[in-house]
Design a protein around this motif. Sequence first.
Motif, PDB file in Angstrom:
ATOM      1  N   ARG A 172       6.841  13.431 -12.631  1.00 12.89           N
ATOM      2  CA  ARG A 172       7.207  14.212 -11.453  1.00 12.89           C
ATOM      3  C   ARG A 172       7.534  13.392 -10.216  1.00 12.89           C
ATOM      4  NH1 ARG A 172       1.946  17.590  -9.948  1.00 12.89           N
ATOM      5  NH2 ARG A 172       0.372  15.988  -9.667  1.00 12.89           N
ATOM      6  N   GLU A 173       6.978  12.203 -10.157  1.00 10.51           N
ATOM      7  CA  GLU A 173       7.259  11.370  -8.991  1.00 10.51           C
ATOM      8  C   GLU A 173       8.713  10.913  -8.977  1.00 10.51           C
ATOM      9  OE1 GLU A 173       3.806   9.031  -7.574  1.00 10.51           O
ATOM     10  OE2 GLU A 173       5.149   7.380  -8.053  1.00 10.51           O
ATOM     11  N   ARG A 174       9.281  10.799 -10.166  1.00 12.32           N
ATOM     12  CA  ARG A 174      10.643  10.250 -10.250  1.00 12.32           C
ATOM     13  C   ARG A 174      11.700  11.275 -10.603  1.00 12.32           C
ATOM     14  NH1 ARG A 174       8.428   5.971 -12.249  1.00 12.32           N
ATOM     15  NH2 ARG A 174       6.430   6.958 -12.556  1.00 12.32           N
ATOM     16  N   CYS A 175      11.390  12.562 -10.488  1.00 11.34           N
ATOM     17  CA  CYS A 175      12.376  13.594 -10.811  1.00 11.34           C
ATOM     18  C   CYS A 175      12.485  14.608  -9.695  1.00 11.34           C
ATOM     19  CB  CYS A 175      11.979  14.327 -12.089  1.00 11.34           C
ATOM     20  SG  CYS A 175      11.869  13.262 -13.526  1.00 11.34           S
ATOM     21  N   ARG A 176      13.698  14.867  -9.285  1.00  9.91           N
ATOM     22  CA  ARG A 176      13.895  15.874  -8.241  1.00  9.91           C
ATOM     23  C   ARG A 176      14.109  17.246  -8.860  1.00  9.91           C
ATOM     24  NH1 ARG A 176      16.889  14.135  -2.942  1.00  9.91           N
ATOM     25  NH2 ARG A 176      18.844  14.383  -4.082  1.00  9.91           N
ATOM     26  N   SER A 177      14.533  17.252 -10.120  1.00 10.34           N
ATOM     27  CA  SER A 177      14.763  18.537 -10.767  1.00 10.34           C
ATOM     28  C   SER A 177      14.111  18.560 -12.141  1.00 10.34           C
ATOM     29  CB  SER A 177      16.259  18.799 -10.914  1.00 10.34           C
ATOM     30  OG  SER A 177      16.758  18.125 -12.051  1.00 10.34           O
ATOM     31  N   LEU A 178      13.929  19.751 -12.663  1.00 11.21           N
ATOM     32  CA  LEU A 178      13.346  19.897 -13.995  1.00 11.21           C
ATOM     33  C   LEU A 178      14.345  19.528 -15.081  1.00 11.21           C
ATOM     34  CD1 LEU A 178      11.347  23.105 -13.240  1.00 11.21           C
ATOM     35  CD2 LEU A 178      10.369  20.992 -14.128  1.00 11.21           C
ATOM     36  N   VAL A 179      15.616  19.614 -14.746  1.00 14.43           N
ATOM     37  CA  VAL A 179      16.634  19.191 -15.699  1.00 14.43           C
ATOM     38  C   VAL A 179      16.506  17.683 -15.904  1.00 14.43           C
ATOM     39  CG1 VAL A 179      19.115  18.809 -15.978  1.00 14.43           C
ATOM     40  CG2 VAL A 179      18.280  21.036 -15.216  1.00 14.43           C
ATOM     41  N   GLU A 180      16.362  17.006 -14.785  1.00 11.87           N
ATOM     42  CA  GLU A 180      16.199  15.562 -14.823  1.00 11.87           C
ATOM     43  C   GLU A 180      14.922  15.215 -15.599  1.00 11.87           C
ATOM     44  OE1 GLU A 180      16.299  14.160 -10.799  1.00 11.87           O
ATOM     45  OE2 GLU A 180      15.928  12.087 -11.420  1.00 11.87           O
ATOM     46  N   MET A 181      13.864  15.949 -15.329  1.00 11.79           N
ATOM     47  CA  MET A 181      12.594  15.676 -15.992  1.00 11.79           C
ATOM     48  C   MET A 181      12.705  15.882 -17.494  1.00 11.79           C
ATOM     49  SD  MET A 181       8.817  17.266 -15.244  1.00 11.79           S
ATOM     50  CE  MET A 181       8.622  16.733 -13.555  1.00 11.79           C
ATOM     51  N   ALA A 182      13.391  16.939 -17.868  1.00  5.79           N
ATOM     52  CA  ALA A 182      13.553  17.225 -19.296  1.00  5.79           C
ATOM     53  C   ALA A 182      14.359  16.113 -19.960  1.00  5.79           C
ATOM     54  CB  ALA A 182      14.242  18.569 -19.475  1.00  5.79           C
ATOM     55  N   GLU A 183      15.432  15.718 -19.307  1.00  8.85           N
ATOM     56  CA  GLU A 183      16.271  14.686 -19.909  1.00  8.85           C
ATOM     57  C   GLU A 183      15.551  13.347 -20.012  1.00  8.85           C
ATOM     58  OE1 GLU A 183      19.777  15.134 -17.575  1.00  8.85           O
ATOM     59  OE2 GLU A 183      20.531  16.716 -18.911  1.00  8.85           O
ATOM     60  N   LYS A 184      14.812  13.017 -18.967  1.00  8.57           N
ATOM     61  CA  LYS A 184      14.106  11.740 -18.965  1.00  8.57           C
ATOM     62  C   LYS A 184      12.884  11.743 -19.877  1.00  8.57           C
ATOM     63  CE  LYS A 184      15.479   9.856 -14.492  1.00  8.57           C
ATOM     64  NZ  LYS A 184      15.075   9.685 -13.086  1.00  8.57           N
ATOM     65  N   SER A 185      12.497  12.928 -20.316  1.00  8.76           N
ATOM     66  CA  SER A 185      11.314  13.016 -21.174  1.00  8.76           C
ATOM     67  C   SER A 185      11.664  13.273 -22.629  1.00  8.76           C
ATOM     68  CB  SER A 185      10.399  14.146 -20.680  1.00  8.76           C
ATOM     69  OG  SER A 185      10.084  13.954 -19.318  1.00  8.76           O
ATOM     70  N   LYS A 186      12.935  13.458 -22.879  1.00  8.54           N
ATOM     71  CA  LYS A 186      13.382  13.803 -24.224  1.00  8.54           C
ATOM     72  C   LYS A 186      12.899  12.794 -25.265  1.00  8.54           C
ATOM     73  CE  LYS A 186      17.578  15.177 -26.665  1.00  8.54           C
ATOM     74  NZ  LYS A 186      19.039  15.284 -26.609  1.00  8.54           N
ATOM     75  N   PHE A 187      12.874  11.536 -24.877  1.00  6.51           N
ATOM     76  CA  PHE A 187      12.495  10.477 -25.822  1.00  6.51           C
ATOM     77  C   PHE A 187      11.070  10.623 -26.340  1.00  6.51           C
ATOM     78  CE2 PHE A 187       9.481   7.625 -23.670  1.00  6.51           C
ATOM     79  CZ  PHE A 187       9.557   8.083 -22.367  1.00  6.51           C
ATOM     80  N   LEU A 188      10.266  11.402 -25.660  1.00 10.82           N
ATOM     81  CA  LEU A 188       8.881  11.601 -26.079  1.00 10.82           C
ATOM     82  C   LEU A 188       8.772  12.638 -27.191  1.00 10.82           C
ATOM     83  CD1 LEU A 188       7.215  11.696 -22.543  1.00 10.82           C
ATOM     84  CD2 LEU A 188       6.953   9.879 -24.245  1.00 10.82           C
ATOM     85  N   PHE A 189       9.841  13.409 -27.368  1.00  9.62           N
ATOM     86  CA  PHE A 189       9.779  14.530 -28.300  1.00  9.62           C
ATOM     87  C   PHE A 189      10.770  14.417 -29.458  1.00  9.62           C
ATOM     88  CE2 PHE A 189       8.451  15.809 -24.116  1.00  9.62           C
ATOM     89  CZ  PHE A 189       7.279  16.516 -24.339  1.00  9.62           C
ATOM     90  N   ALA A 190      11.788  13.606 -29.276  1.00 11.01           N
ATOM     91  CA  ALA A 190      12.833  13.551 -30.296  1.00 11.01           C
ATOM     92  C   ALA A 190      13.278  12.105 -30.510  1.00 11.01           C
ATOM     93  CB  ALA A 190      14.013  14.403 -29.846  1.00 11.01           C
ATOM     94  N   ASP A 191      13.932  11.883 -31.644  1.00 11.00           N
ATOM     95  CA  ASP A 191      14.424  10.535 -31.946  1.00 11.00           C
ATOM     96  C   ASP A 191      15.452  10.098 -30.920  1.00 11.00           C
ATOM     97  OD1 ASP A 191      12.807  10.454 -34.114  1.00 11.00           O
ATOM     98  OD2 ASP A 191      14.368  11.068 -35.548  1.00 11.00           O
ATOM     99  N   LEU A 192      15.557   8.777 -30.777  1.00  7.06           N
ATOM    100  CA  LEU A 192      16.529   8.211 -29.834  1.00  7.06           C
ATOM    101  C   LEU A 192      17.959   8.437 -30.332  1.00  7.06           C
ATOM    102  CD1 LEU A 192      14.455   7.125 -28.022  1.00  7.06           C
ATOM    103  CD2 LEU A 192      14.866   4.820 -28.877  1.00  7.06           C
ATOM    104  N   ASP A 193      18.861   8.657 -29.370  1.00 13.24           N
ATOM    105  CA  ASP A 193      20.278   8.823 -29.732  1.00 13.24           C
ATOM    106  C   ASP A 193      20.959   7.475 -29.859  1.00 13.24           C
ATOM    107  OD1 ASP A 193      19.863  11.507 -29.343  1.00 13.24           O
ATOM    108  OD2 ASP A 193      20.473  11.427 -27.252  1.00 13.24           O
ATOM    109  N   GLY A 194      20.220   6.409 -29.593  1.00 12.57           N
ATOM    110  CA  GLY A 194      20.843   5.083 -29.531  1.00 12.57           C
ATOM    111  C   GLY A 194      20.369   4.436 -28.250  1.00 12.57           C
ATOM    112  N   TYR A 195      20.878   3.257 -27.979  1.00 15.74           N
ATOM    113  CA  TYR A 195      20.454   2.550 -26.772  1.00 15.74           C
ATOM    114  C   TYR A 195      21.531   2.606 -25.705  1.00 15.74           C
ATOM    115  CZ  TYR A 195      17.137   0.593 -30.128  1.00 15.74           C
ATOM    116  OH  TYR A 195      16.185   0.441 -31.086  1.00 15.74           O
TER     117      TYR A 195
END
Length: 477
Positions: free
Chosen positions: A359-382
């Motif tokens: 939350r400290e580094r996200c202004r929106s929940l969209v941003e938070m969701a996108e930045k947290s995706k890696f915790l829930f799903a496989d990486l799309d690549g680097y």
Amino acid sequence: MFAASKIMPVVTRFAPSPTGYLHIGGARTALFSYLYAKRHNGKYLLRIEDTDLERSTDAAVKAIFEGLDWLGIPSDIEPVFQTQRFDRYKAVIEQMLEDGTAYHCYCSREELDAMRAEQQARKEKPRYDGRWRPESGKLLPERPAGVAPVVRFKNPLQGEVVINDLIKGRIVFANEELDDLIIARGDGTPTYNFCVVVDDWDMGVTHVVRGDDHVNNTPRQINILKALGATLPEYAHVSMILGGDGQKLSKRHGALGVMEYRAMGFLPEALLNYLVRLGWSHGDQELFTREEMMTKFDFDHVSASPARFDMEKAWWVNHQYLKSVDPLLVVAEFDWHLRRIGVEPENGPALTAVIEQQRERCRSLVEMAEKSKFLFADLDGYNEKDAAKHFNADSAVLLNELRAQLEALPEWTAPALHVAVNGFAEGKGLGLGKIAQPIRVAVVGMAISPPIDQTLFLLGRNRTLARLAAAVAFVGQ
RNA sequence: GCUCCUAUCGUCUAGAGGCCUAGGACGGAGCCCUCUCAAGGCUUAAACCCGGGUUCGAAUCCCGGUAGGAGCGCCA
């Protein structure tokens, strides 16, 4: 009159017409109405102005309810629908006809159009000339056959109407400026200005809060109220909200429904806070809890001039909320956003823990969701740039070595990971950055994430080890 | 055209005749801190639309301009 308005419990209402979604200006009007009522221990009501059968839709009604519901602005009674009150309007109109405060007018639309055109050609304000208005000793035209007459209100010819607007102050209109408006159409259905008056009267509305595009309707409504013998409400005309470019918001130009702000990643409380400060102020205070809004809001400090919607500041407010609110209150919205981008919240760490780190580094929940995706799903690549910068033969060796150490870590906790990673860097005589950044790219896919110990902790042992191994293999290719 | 409304930093605003050398916040610039991104701390640039009055004194009151806006429907 002053005394009366003091003792009478405050009743406000929000009265949208269901011809579209709930837009931001409407939301603010609803909020102001709601807050003012709550501030004075009164009631806030919702009324749907659906007398325009052509343009009103059920979908719009639903959209308005949905928006109000998401924002948390509940009506104190079941919403009133004007279409369910036609009998009442009809009865009032009959009464007015009987009392002589209204009359039938047989002008055709063509006749009216011609009248307007002539007046405009003469550079006059277009208005009904009163040709069917009955006066003592006046001879009315002969009734044309087969024309269903409209009903017009007999507006006073002289004098003036004074409004002591709670926001704009004293506004005076001369009755000469007002014409006899239509209160019932040829088919007998009532029109807007009339319904508003009857409804506000019947519902006991003491304070009419609405957009200032209604200022010009107010004197006509007051005259009808007077003809009906009703008590006059107070009025508060709120200025409009402009787009960030200073232009009027419209469907073609940046007008968004409230639910689109949800989709953009706003927290409802934050949007409310931004909206309440758009026009209203309480000294230098910027952030208000819902309770503070309800105890402090007043019309004395509402600006009479239009305000622009500043996305940047709205995002700042949202960020303040994300940072300070109990993570438990953010979970539902965060969950909604994760699912929206195809992430299953069950496949990862507890959402409250993620929120606390992001939350400290996200202004929106969209941003938070996108930045947290890696915790829930496989990486799309680097991320290409990040990989190029932090992946190389040296870092691959380091990652491989670290992987082995982490595998042997007895406890997978943030403090333990902190000691492990920092110790590893120290042991190599490297700054933490030299090792943390390659780890980030390896496990997150890019060089941005919460502190590395927290990141690895949230990600979990299995995923961390697998991703480190995958990164080593990737560099080896 | 007529009626009505509005006018303080880029933006939201504080300001109720002396407390104004015009305050706060967002955004901008710079510095510090730092494992990334942030967050945080410090510093900084930036406004009373114009002209007349009233007053000892006006961002504040009055008048007039100017500029923006709203309304002038058998829409709401």
